[in-house]
Scaffold this motif. Structure first.
Motif, PDB file in Angstrom:
ATOM      1  N   ASP A 115      11.542  -1.964  12.477  1.00 55.01           N
ATOM      2  CA  ASP A 115      11.836  -0.529  12.397  1.00 55.01           C
ATOM      3  C   ASP A 115      10.817   0.294  13.177  1.00 55.01           C
ATOM      4  OD1 ASP A 115      14.035  -1.031  10.871  1.00 55.01           O
ATOM      5  OD2 ASP A 115      13.102  -0.544   8.953  1.00 55.01           O
ATOM      6  N   LEU A 116       9.564  -0.139  13.202  1.00 51.88           N
ATOM      7  CA  LEU A 116       8.547   0.568  13.999  1.00 51.88           C
ATOM      8  C   LEU A 116       8.907   0.533  15.481  1.00 51.88           C
ATOM      9  CD1 LEU A 116       5.196  -0.544  12.316  1.00 51.88           C
ATOM     10  CD2 LEU A 116       6.049   1.790  12.505  1.00 51.88           C
ATOM     11  N   GLN A 117       9.336  -0.626  15.957  1.00 45.67           N
ATOM     12  CA  GLN A 117       9.726  -0.731  17.362  1.00 45.67           C
ATOM     13  C   GLN A 117      10.975   0.109  17.648  1.00 45.67           C
ATOM     14  OE1 GLN A 117       7.948  -2.122  19.729  1.00 45.67           O
ATOM     15  NE2 GLN A 117       6.403  -2.841  18.273  1.00 45.67           N
ATOM     16  N   ALA A 118      11.886   0.171  16.686  1.00 44.80           N
ATOM     17  CA  ALA A 118      13.095   0.984  16.864  1.00 44.80           C
ATOM     18  C   ALA A 118      12.752   2.471  16.918  1.00 44.80           C
ATOM     19  CB  ALA A 118      14.084   0.709  15.733  1.00 44.80           C
ATOM     20  N   LEU A 119      11.824   2.913  16.076  1.00 45.09           N
ATOM     21  CA  LEU A 119      11.395   4.314  16.095  1.00 45.09           C
ATOM     22  C   LEU A 119      10.675   4.645  17.401  1.00 45.09           C
ATOM     23  CD1 LEU A 119      10.092   4.712  12.421  1.00 45.09           C
ATOM     24  CD2 LEU A 119      12.172   5.702  13.397  1.00 45.09           C
ATOM     25  N   ALA A 128      -2.644   3.436  10.573  1.00 45.98           N
ATOM     26  CA  ALA A 128      -2.792   2.056  11.047  1.00 45.98           C
ATOM     27  C   ALA A 128      -1.543   1.246  10.707  1.00 45.98           C
ATOM     28  CB  ALA A 128      -4.026   1.419  10.431  1.00 45.98           C
ATOM     29  N   VAL A 129      -1.081   0.496  11.685  1.00 45.62           N
ATOM     30  CA  VAL A 129       0.112  -0.336  11.479  1.00 45.62           C
ATOM     31  C   VAL A 129      -0.165  -1.430  10.454  1.00 45.62           C
ATOM     32  CG1 VAL A 129       1.688  -1.958  12.610  1.00 45.62           C
ATOM     33  CG2 VAL A 129       1.037   0.144  13.763  1.00 45.62           C
ATOM     34  N   ILE A 130      -1.420  -1.871  10.372  1.00 51.80           N
ATOM     35  CA  ILE A 130      -1.761  -2.921   9.410  1.00 51.80           C
ATOM     36  C   ILE A 130      -1.517  -2.473   7.974  1.00 51.80           C
ATOM     37  CG2 ILE A 130      -4.198  -2.286   9.164  1.00 51.80           C
ATOM     38  CD1 ILE A 130      -4.830  -5.289   9.155  1.00 51.80           C
ATOM     39  N   ASP A 131      -1.569  -1.153   7.743  1.00 56.15           N
ATOM     40  CA  ASP A 131      -1.294  -0.626   6.408  1.00 56.15           C
ATOM     41  C   ASP A 131       0.196  -0.534   6.119  1.00 56.15           C
ATOM     42  OD1 ASP A 131      -3.989  -0.363   5.950  1.00 56.15           O
ATOM     43  OD2 ASP A 131      -4.066   1.730   6.610  1.00 56.15           O
ATOM     44  N   LEU A 132       1.022  -0.758   7.132  1.00 56.99           N
ATOM     45  CA  LEU A 132       2.474  -0.658   6.963  1.00 56.99           C
ATOM     46  C   LEU A 132       3.160  -2.020   7.002  1.00 56.99           C
ATOM     47  CD1 LEU A 132       3.048   2.308   9.462  1.00 56.99           C
ATOM     48  CD2 LEU A 132       2.863   2.473   6.971  1.00 56.99           C
ATOM     49  N   LYS A 133       2.447  -3.058   7.438  1.00 63.33           N
ATOM     50  CA  LYS A 133       3.078  -4.353   7.701  1.00 63.33           C
ATOM     51  C   LYS A 133       3.776  -4.944   6.485  1.00 63.33           C
ATOM     52  CE  LYS A 133       0.463  -6.090  11.661  1.00 63.33           C
ATOM     53  NZ  LYS A 133      -0.472  -7.124  12.157  1.00 63.33           N
ATOM     54  N   ASP A 134       3.236  -4.725   5.293  1.00 61.12           N
ATOM     55  CA  ASP A 134       3.811  -5.360   4.111  1.00 61.12           C
ATOM     56  C   ASP A 134       4.659  -4.401   3.276  1.00 61.12           C
ATOM     57  OD1 ASP A 134       1.794  -3.726   3.232  1.00 61.12           O
ATOM     58  OD2 ASP A 134       0.919  -5.161   1.835  1.00 61.12           O
ATOM     59  N   LYS A 154       0.827  -1.206   0.000  1.00 65.03           N
ATOM     60  CA  LYS A 154       0.000   0.000   0.000  1.00 65.03           C
ATOM     61  C   LYS A 154       0.863   1.258   0.000  1.00 65.03           C
ATOM     62  CE  LYS A 154      -3.968   2.095   2.325  1.00 65.03           C
ATOM     63  NZ  LYS A 154      -5.012   1.917   3.372  1.00 65.03           N
ATOM     64  N   HIS A 155       1.983   1.200   0.720  1.00 65.18           N
ATOM     65  CA  HIS A 155       2.909   2.336   0.771  1.00 65.18           C
ATOM     66  C   HIS A 155       4.281   1.868   0.280  1.00 65.18           C
ATOM     67  CE1 HIS A 155       0.010   4.753   3.026  1.00 65.18           C
ATOM     68  NE2 HIS A 155      -0.198   3.695   3.793  1.00 65.18           N
ATOM     69  N   ASP A 156       4.802   2.568  -0.699  1.00 65.63           N
ATOM     70  CA  ASP A 156       6.082   2.199  -1.289  1.00 65.63           C
ATOM     71  C   ASP A 156       7.219   2.737  -0.413  1.00 65.63           C
ATOM     72  OD1 ASP A 156       8.039   1.295  -2.952  1.00 65.63           O
ATOM     73  OD2 ASP A 156       7.811   2.864  -4.458  1.00 65.63           O
ATOM     74  N   LEU A 157       7.674   1.913   0.506  1.00 65.52           N
ATOM     75  CA  LEU A 157       8.738   2.297   1.431  1.00 65.52           C
ATOM     76  C   LEU A 157       9.905   1.318   1.305  1.00 65.52           C
ATOM     77  CD1 LEU A 157       6.521   2.941   4.587  1.00 65.52           C
ATOM     78  CD2 LEU A 157       7.278   4.624   2.903  1.00 65.52           C
ATOM     79  N   LYS A 158      11.102   1.834   1.587  1.00 66.22           N
ATOM     80  CA  LYS A 158      12.297   0.998   1.461  1.00 66.22           C
ATOM     81  C   LYS A 158      13.052   0.828   2.776  1.00 66.22           C
ATOM     82  CE  LYS A 158      11.591   0.725  -2.976  1.00 66.22           C
ATOM     83  NZ  LYS A 158      11.040  -0.513  -3.560  1.00 66.22           N
ATOM     84  N   ASP A 159      12.983   1.833   3.654  1.00 63.05           N
ATOM     85  CA  ASP A 159      13.791   1.749   4.873  1.00 63.05           C
ATOM     86  C   ASP A 159      13.129   2.539   6.004  1.00 63.05           C
ATOM     87  OD1 ASP A 159      14.327   4.472   4.316  1.00 63.05           O
ATOM     88  OD2 ASP A 159      16.135   3.944   3.204  1.00 63.05           O
ATOM     89  N   LYS A 160      13.815   2.604   7.139  1.00 64.07           N
ATOM     90  CA  LYS A 160      13.282   3.245   8.345  1.00 64.07           C
ATOM     91  C   LYS A 160      13.097   4.746   8.163  1.00 64.07           C
ATOM     92  CE  LYS A 160      15.964   3.205  11.911  1.00 64.07           C
ATOM     93  NZ  LYS A 160      16.724   2.705  13.081  1.00 64.07           N
ATOM     94  N   ASN A 161      13.991   5.400   7.427  1.00 64.15           N
ATOM     95  CA  ASN A 161      13.871   6.847   7.228  1.00 64.15           C
ATOM     96  C   ASN A 161      12.611   7.199   6.442  1.00 64.15           C
ATOM     97  OD1 ASN A 161      16.296   7.327   8.577  1.00 64.15           O
ATOM     98  ND2 ASN A 161      17.511   7.081   6.709  1.00 64.15           N
ATOM     99  N   GLN A 162      12.342   6.440   5.384  1.00 63.83           N
ATOM    100  CA  GLN A 162      11.120   6.689   4.615  1.00 63.83           C
ATOM    101  C   GLN A 162       9.877   6.377   5.451  1.00 63.83           C
ATOM    102  OE1 GLN A 162      11.236   4.582   0.884  1.00 63.83           O
ATOM    103  NE2 GLN A 162      13.075   5.651   0.164  1.00 63.83           N
ATOM    104  N   LEU A 163       9.976   5.381   6.310  1.00 63.85           N
ATOM    105  CA  LEU A 163       8.856   5.050   7.198  1.00 63.85           C
ATOM    106  C   LEU A 163       8.543   6.202   8.138  1.00 63.85           C
ATOM    107  CD1 LEU A 163       6.854   2.962   8.396  1.00 63.85           C
ATOM    108  CD2 LEU A 163       8.733   2.138   9.824  1.00 63.85           C
ATOM    109  N   LEU A 164       9.561   6.806   8.718  1.00 63.19           N
ATOM    110  CA  LEU A 164       9.358   7.928   9.641  1.00 63.19           C
ATOM    111  C   LEU A 164       8.775   9.132   8.916  1.00 63.19           C
ATOM    112  CD1 LEU A 164       9.647   9.190  12.427  1.00 63.19           C
ATOM    113  CD2 LEU A 164      12.026   9.725  11.867  1.00 63.19           C
ATOM    114  N   VAL A 165       9.250   9.407   7.707  1.00 64.24           N
ATOM    115  CA  VAL A 165       8.711  10.525   6.913  1.00 64.24           C
ATOM    116  C   VAL A 165       7.222  10.315   6.642  1.00 64.24           C
ATOM    117  CG1 VAL A 165       8.809  11.669   4.664  1.00 64.24           C
ATOM    118  CG2 VAL A 165      10.927  11.110   5.866  1.00 64.24           C
TER     119      VAL A 165
END
Length: 282
Positions: A172-176, A158-164, A137-148
């Motif tokens: 990375d979510l737990q690290a953030l 929702a975390v369910i939208d980020l799981k895949d 659903k979201h085109d992410l590659k790493d932790k920095n893009q996830l935080l942005v």
């Protein structure tokens, strides 16, 4: 149909080999007593040379089982075959041609038009005209893009939208969260985690007296009253108790039975406060 014919052909070949080996063994046993002593010395090499003969029968048996497995996959419902392909794309995160998919999970995408069209139009699959790949659903590659991305949703995502998004997104979510960049809170209705940004540009120190006042506020006992008070103050509730109760009645689920009164039961004199949200004041 062609696959079934191949199975029948292998079975016939296996039976033929077995009968040939049986006849050879019978002839060797019949001629053994009348053979001279010199030939009897040469018998062990012949026997040793013939002992590996049953190996082709094992090979035919294994290949038959493999073909039967492939046949069962290709005769499965379209939805089952699509799930098999999507699981392959999700686990590998690689792009596959129809031929590579056939080799990896035995789903013949090219020969099955229904599977091909369903995969091409599936929201979880990207098709560039030659290869299929997984589409999150979201085109992410790493932790920095996830935080942005999380910082673009001040009301939470929702975390369910980020799981895949990518394989290590949950770590990375737990690290953030551990670093203090985000909050992970559970939704009251679905019990799913929601990720909220923790903006470092707005450091707020809350006075102890204000904390005490906040925690001492008495809340209504019914969630409907809480939602009404939030709406009166211009805030949108994150829950919808009326809708949830109406759905429960339609599905035949009775309302929660009133528990028997116990020593620690909530009663009219019990003060409901915000002390269960200590994270807000850290």
């Amino acid at each position: 149909m062609a696959l079934q014919e191949q199975l029948d052909k292998f079975k016939r070949q296996q039976e033929k080999c077995q009968s040939t080996l049986t006849s050879i063994a019978a002839k060797a046993g019949a001629s053994k007593p009348a053979a001279p002593r010199s030939t009897s010395l040469a018998a062990p090499p012949l026997a040793s040379a013939r002992t590996p003969a049953p190996a082709p029968a094992v090979k035919f048996s294994n290949d038959t089982e493999r073909l039967q497995h492939i046949n069962s996959i290709r005769k499965a419902p379209v939805g089952s075959q699509i799930k098999r392909v999507i699981d392959l794309l999700l686990e590998t995160r690689q792009a596959f041609t129809p031929e590579l998919i056939n080799e990896a999970c035995y789903v013949d995408v090219r020969a099955n038009k229904a599977v091909f069209d369903s995969l091409r139009n599936n929201p979880k699959v990207h098709y560039d005209g030659k290869r299929f790949s997984y589409k999150s659903k979201h085109d992410l590659k790493d932790k920095n893009q996830l935080l942005v991305l999380i910082r673009k949703f001040p009301e939470g995502i929702a975390v369910i939208d980020l799981k895949d998004a990518y394989p290590t997104v949950m770590e990375d979510l737990q690290a953030l969260k551990a670093a203090g960049h985000i909050w992970l809170l559970s939704n009251f209705d679905s019990q799913e985690d929601i990720a909220f940004p923790n903006d470092p540009r707005v450091p707020i120190k809350v006075d102890d007296e204000l904390k005490h006042l906040f925690r001492s506020i008495e809340l209504p006992r019914d969630m409907l009253d809480i939602e009404k008070d939030l709406q009166k103050n211009g805030m949108k509730p994150s829950t919808n108790t009326a809708k949830r109760r109406a759905a429960a009645q339609v599905q035949g689920i009775s309302a929660k039975p009133k528990p028997k009164k116990k020593k620690h039961e909530i009663n009219k004199r019990t003060r409901l406060t915000n002390s269960h949200l200590p994270e807000l004041f850290q």
